[in-house]
Design an enzyme around this catalytic site. Structure first.
Site, PDB file in Angstrom:
ATOM      1  N   LEU A  48       0.841  -1.191   0.000  1.00 53.80           N
ATOM      2  CA  LEU A  48       0.000   0.000   0.000  1.00 53.80           C
ATOM      3  C   LEU A  48       0.881   1.247   0.000  1.00 53.80           C
ATOM      4  O   LEU A  48       1.185   1.787   1.067  1.00 53.80           O
ATOM      5  CB  LEU A  48      -0.816  -0.049   1.285  1.00 53.80           C
ATOM      6  CG  LEU A  48      -2.302   0.114   1.195  1.00 53.80           C
ATOM      7  CD1 LEU A  48      -2.949  -0.555   2.393  1.00 53.80           C
ATOM      8  CD2 LEU A  48      -2.635   1.583   1.199  1.00 53.80           C
ATOM      9  N   SER A  49       1.313   1.659  -1.145  1.00 57.24           N
ATOM     10  CA  SER A  49       2.288   2.745  -1.195  1.00 57.24           C
ATOM     11  C   SER A  49       2.274   3.399  -2.569  1.00 57.24           C
ATOM     12  O   SER A  49       2.818   2.872  -3.522  1.00 57.24           O
ATOM     13  CB  SER A  49       3.686   2.176  -0.908  1.00 57.24           C
ATOM     14  OG  SER A  49       4.679   3.041  -1.395  1.00 57.24           O
ATOM     15  N   GLU A  50       1.633   4.555  -2.658  1.00 60.17           N
ATOM     16  CA  GLU A  50       1.538   5.235  -3.955  1.00 60.17           C
ATOM     17  C   GLU A  50       2.916   5.612  -4.476  1.00 60.17           C
ATOM     18  O   GLU A  50       3.216   5.483  -5.663  1.00 60.17           O
ATOM     19  CB  GLU A  50       0.657   6.484  -3.846  1.00 60.17           C
ATOM     20  CG  GLU A  50      -0.831   6.202  -3.813  1.00 60.17           C
ATOM     21  CD  GLU A  50      -1.302   5.603  -2.499  1.00 60.17           C
ATOM     22  OE1 GLU A  50      -0.575   5.709  -1.483  1.00 60.17           O
ATOM     23  OE2 GLU A  50      -2.408   5.018  -2.476  1.00 60.17           O
ATOM     24  N   PHE A  66      -7.477   6.089  -5.754  1.00 60.14           N
ATOM     25  CA  PHE A  66      -8.274   7.313  -5.904  1.00 60.14           C
ATOM     26  C   PHE A  66      -7.315   8.468  -6.178  1.00 60.14           C
ATOM     27  O   PHE A  66      -6.223   8.508  -5.617  1.00 60.14           O
ATOM     28  CB  PHE A  66      -9.056   7.640  -4.620  1.00 60.14           C
ATOM     29  CG  PHE A  66     -10.167   6.676  -4.334  1.00 60.14           C
ATOM     30  CD1 PHE A  66     -11.424   6.849  -4.904  1.00 60.14           C
ATOM     31  CD2 PHE A  66      -9.958   5.592  -3.504  1.00 60.14           C
ATOM     32  CE1 PHE A  66     -12.451   5.952  -4.641  1.00 60.14           C
ATOM     33  CE2 PHE A  66     -10.982   4.690  -3.235  1.00 60.14           C
ATOM     34  CZ  PHE A  66     -12.234   4.868  -3.805  1.00 60.14           C
ATOM     35  N   PRO A 124       1.237  11.323  -2.077  1.00 62.63           N
ATOM     36  CA  PRO A 124       2.533  10.765  -1.659  1.00 62.63           C
ATOM     37  C   PRO A 124       3.444  10.452  -2.846  1.00 62.63           C
ATOM     38  O   PRO A 124       4.660  10.395  -2.688  1.00 62.63           O
ATOM     39  CB  PRO A 124       2.149   9.469  -0.931  1.00 62.63           C
ATOM     40  CG  PRO A 124       0.743   9.664  -0.515  1.00 62.63           C
ATOM     41  CD  PRO A 124       0.112  10.524  -1.570  1.00 62.63           C
ATOM     42  N   HIS A 173     -11.631  10.917  -1.463  1.00 62.77           N
ATOM     43  CA  HIS A 173     -12.011  10.054  -2.587  1.00 62.77           C
ATOM     44  C   HIS A 173     -12.767  10.828  -3.656  1.00 62.77           C
ATOM     45  O   HIS A 173     -13.282  10.243  -4.582  1.00 62.77           O
ATOM     46  CB  HIS A 173     -12.911   8.907  -2.114  1.00 62.77           C
ATOM     47  CG  HIS A 173     -12.302   8.032  -1.073  1.00 62.77           C
ATOM     48  ND1 HIS A 173     -11.986   8.460   0.187  1.00 62.77           N
ATOM     49  CD2 HIS A 173     -11.946   6.721  -1.119  1.00 62.77           C
ATOM     50  CE1 HIS A 173     -11.482   7.455   0.893  1.00 62.77           C
ATOM     51  NE2 HIS A 173     -11.436   6.393   0.119  1.00 62.77           N
TER      52      HIS A 173
END
Lengths: 339, 379
Positions: free
Chosen positions: A73-75, A98, A104, A144
């Site tokens: 989970l890491s943009e 989203f 980030p 979102h």
């Protein structure tokens, strides 16, 4: 500038399938993954779940976990590693769950994605398509619902593309994935399932540089894109004016010639977007028309947009978002103006 | 100027070391032929001569900014020497020996500091023909870790035996991209070697201000990535641990993190004044005694591999190469202003055409604002 019918004319339209916008995304990803082994889809929730909007449903089973990569989970990790893959000749298609989660990854976007091609004098290309659902009206939480495309449009070295119909989505997404430039591909999630239409089942691409005439008209040019196109269409049914609706499709680079040509013909312009008004893309469009088509103008340009506020809570989100009424008021205003 | 400066702390020295501070051996040396050892020494010398020359060019205004590798040369050189042709290296700005080891042209290194557009450099210089794949260098720290891991992921997914090595600094280990990259490296078990050149200063931030971790190496534990901690001023130690890591990566064993403990002898770069924040010279004297080049030279001389005559020949050769490179760069013409529009996107947009034309008009002393129709500049 041409209509979507013109632009898919060379595609076999005998075989079509009724599709909504998100299924057009899914179908395109299927076809592109099958076509080119250097394409990899990556992001979180995209594997067994098939994406929170099911845009990637079935891809993992068909293509395996080297092509459809469920990531941490890491943009920043997703965009940064995708950039590294693109530098090595791959065509990654990262998904950001989203648009409001993109921030980030902004460092990687600015430092690597948008800049590498220029920094290396063309030696290293960055063919990657960053897909992200954007926009409000879905009663989701505040992060979102955002529509912050201006950040991307302000950045050189990257294309920003936004479809508004299923058949356009299929052609534009395929073209984006095949483009040698990095593309930010904005998916209007409000209308992911809002409409269906027959979409050619064969592969096809649409130009990334052309706006689309939704409706021809002679009194006012209405410039819009994405989820707002449907409001534009509804609004013009109720106004006493012949409105030309242009779906920009490509937010960067802009199809400036089509925009100026239309405004020069109609003499009036309304811009409809759900992003905040100040320094939203409408500001640039208005400035462009002021600089190059002032003589044609019969009225000031008006912007029907969201307000300069944080995206509000559920109970008043419809008051924030532009709709048929706000679009209609803007059209009526420019029609009523007299120099 | 503040009265406050940082008291420096000496890092724990319980790291892997082969060649001691006096040039004495503490373990067996890696297998390297005499000409390979002399090659490494030549690169040490080349780095010092080239960077000293660039420093002079900065002082005379020919170059805008220079960062020196001084005192840290063994880390990038030992790491780079462990790679094979066709591998990939992602570097930052204190890895000159790594570039020189793999035949990056000196002129190209100098030209990249003179501010020419990359297209101009490519057209006007004889570019080096390196068997190594170098990414462009990175100034925002940590970014390259994530990109390098992506590069290694591409190799893993394609079942290639290529290895990606990335150099980063101690300051980078506080950045999100470092952690994102390390995490992906662990999860996807990629063929990457992540080298932290821990010189204990990130501009003015000393290591104790950078992290509360006892060592940088232990950060790798959090990501399930094996790590090593070595004497970064010992060319043999760095080379041996890097070679093991490269081999593990190449044979499917996944990523390794290597902390190389070294020390920044000089300023961060030529725009920095360390007198404002460093407290005294005691540490520098301590580390000067552990200089990687002196140490290696002592060893080579004690083994009879290097003597005065060979040393002089190497220095003469390097002086000549550096002088040639400087001449090449000085003979380059400036970039055409128009170059700024190159390589933004494939194809050309209306804005690009229009703004190119505006710039041209401005350069010709004409008014760029006289287009009122968007159709161009027919006056």
């Amino acid at each position: 500038m041409s209509s979507i019918q013109d632009r898919v004319a060379d595609v076999n339209t005998d075989n079509t399938e009724e599709m909504n916008l998100v299924s057009a995304v899914n179908r395109t990803l299927h076809q592109e993954l099958a076509r080119d082994s250097s394409i990899r889809v990556l992001g979180y929730d995209i594997g067994p779940l098939g994406g929170v909007y099911r845009a990637t449903e079935g891809l993992l089973d068909e293509f395996g976990n080297k092509r459809v990569i469920d990531t941490p989970l890491s943009e920043n990790g997703i965009v940064g590693t995708a950039a590294g893959m693109a530098m090595r000749g791959e065509r990654p298609v990262p998904e950001i769950e989203f648009m409001g989660f993109f921030y980030p990854a902004f460092g990687q976007f600015m430092y690597a994605v948008a800049k590498m091609y220029k920094r290396t004098g063309g030696e290293i290309e960055m063919p990657m398509t960053i897909r992200m659902p954007y926009g409000g009206g879905v009663k989701a939480l505040e992060y979102h619902q955002e529509s912050t495309e201006s950040y991307f449009v302000h950045t050189p070295g990257v294309r920003v593309v936004c479809p508004s119909t299923p058949s356009q989505t299929k052609g534009l997404l395929a073209a984006s994935i095949r483009s040698d430039d990095p593309v930010i591909f904005l998916e209007p999630k409000k209308i992911y399932r809002g409409m269906t239409e027959p979409v050619p089942t064969d592969e096809y691409t649409l130009s990334l540089n052309e706006a689309r005439i939704v409706r021809e008209g002679s009194d006012v040019t209405l410039l819009t894109w994405g989820a707002m196109v449907r409001h534009a269409k509804s609004a013009v049914a109720d106004v006493d004016a012949d409105v030309e609706i242009i779906d920009l499709c490509s937010l960067s680079p802009l199809d400036v010639e089509s925009i100026l040509e239309s405004v020069s013909k109609t003499g009036r312009c309304v811009i409809l977007h759900e992003a905040r008004r100040t320094l939203g893309l409408g500001a640039e469009l208005s400035a462009l028309i002021n600089e190059y088509a002032l003589d044609a103008l019969k009225a000031p340009i008006k912007r029907a947009t969201g307000y300069d506020v944080h995206f509000p809570g559920h109970d008043i989100e419809d008051d924030y978002l532009p709709d048929d009424d706000r679009a209609r008021y803007a059209i009526e205003a420019v029609m009523s103006y007299e120099f | 100027m503040s009265q406050e400066t940082w008291a420096e702390e000496r890092p724990p020295e319980d790291f892997y070391r082969i060649l001691g501070p006096e040039g004495e051996l503490q373990r067996d040396v890696p297998e390297l032929a005499d000409d390979e050892l002399l090659g490494l020494y030549r690169t040490f010398v080349a780095t010092r001569v080239l960077e000293e020359k660039m420093l002079n060019m900065q002082r005379s205004g020919e170059v805008s900014l220079v960062a020196q590798t001084l005192g840290e040369e063994a880390t990038p050189l030992g790491g780079a020497a462990a790679l094979q042709p066709d591998d990939w290296m992602f570097y930052t700005y204190r890895q000159t020996p790594a570039l020189l080891h793999w035949d990056q042209s000196m002129a190209e290194i100098i030209a990249s500091a003179t501010g020419h557009e990359p297209e101009t450099i490519a057209e006007q210089l004889e570019m080096g023909d390196s068997p190594m794949n170098f990414s462009p260098d990175y100034t925002p720290i940590g970014v390259n870790v994530t990109n390098a891991v992506g590069s290694a992921m591409a190799d893993a997914f394609n079942d290639r035996e290529t290895v990606t090595m990335v150099f980063t600094g101690d300051g980078s280990t506080s950045e999100g991209s470092f952690h994102d990259g390390m995490n992906f490296a662990g999860v996807f078990d990629v063929p990457a070697v992540i080298v932290c050149q821990n010189n204990q200063w990130a501009i003015s931030e000393p290591s104790q201000r950078q992290t509360a971790s006892e060592t940088i190496a232990q950060k790798a534990n959090a990501y399930g990535v094996p790590s090593e901690r070595v004497d970064g001023n010992d060319i043999f130690a760095v080379y041996e641990k890097a070679r093991e890591a490269v081999e593990r990566a190449r044979t499917g064993g996944g990523a390794t993190f290597i902390e190389c403990v070294t020390y920044r002898m000089g300023a961060h770069n030529t725009s920095d004044n360390p007198d404002r924040y460093r407290d005294d010279s005691e540490q520098r004297d301590y580390w000067k005694d552990r200089d990687p080049v002196d140490r290696f030279e002592t060893y080579l001389r004690s083994e009879g591999i290097l003597d005065d005559e060979t040393d002089k020949a190497i220095h003469d050769e390097i002086d000549e190469r550096v002088a040639d490179a400087v001449e090449q760069v000085r003979s380059m013409s400036n970039s055409e202003p128009d170059r700024m529009f190159d390589h933004i996107l494939h194809g050309e947009s209306w804005h690009q055409r229009h703004q190119r034309e505006e710039l041209q008009r401005e350069l010709n002393g004409k008014n760029p604002f006289i287009d009122f129709t968007g159709e161009g500049f027919d006056e």
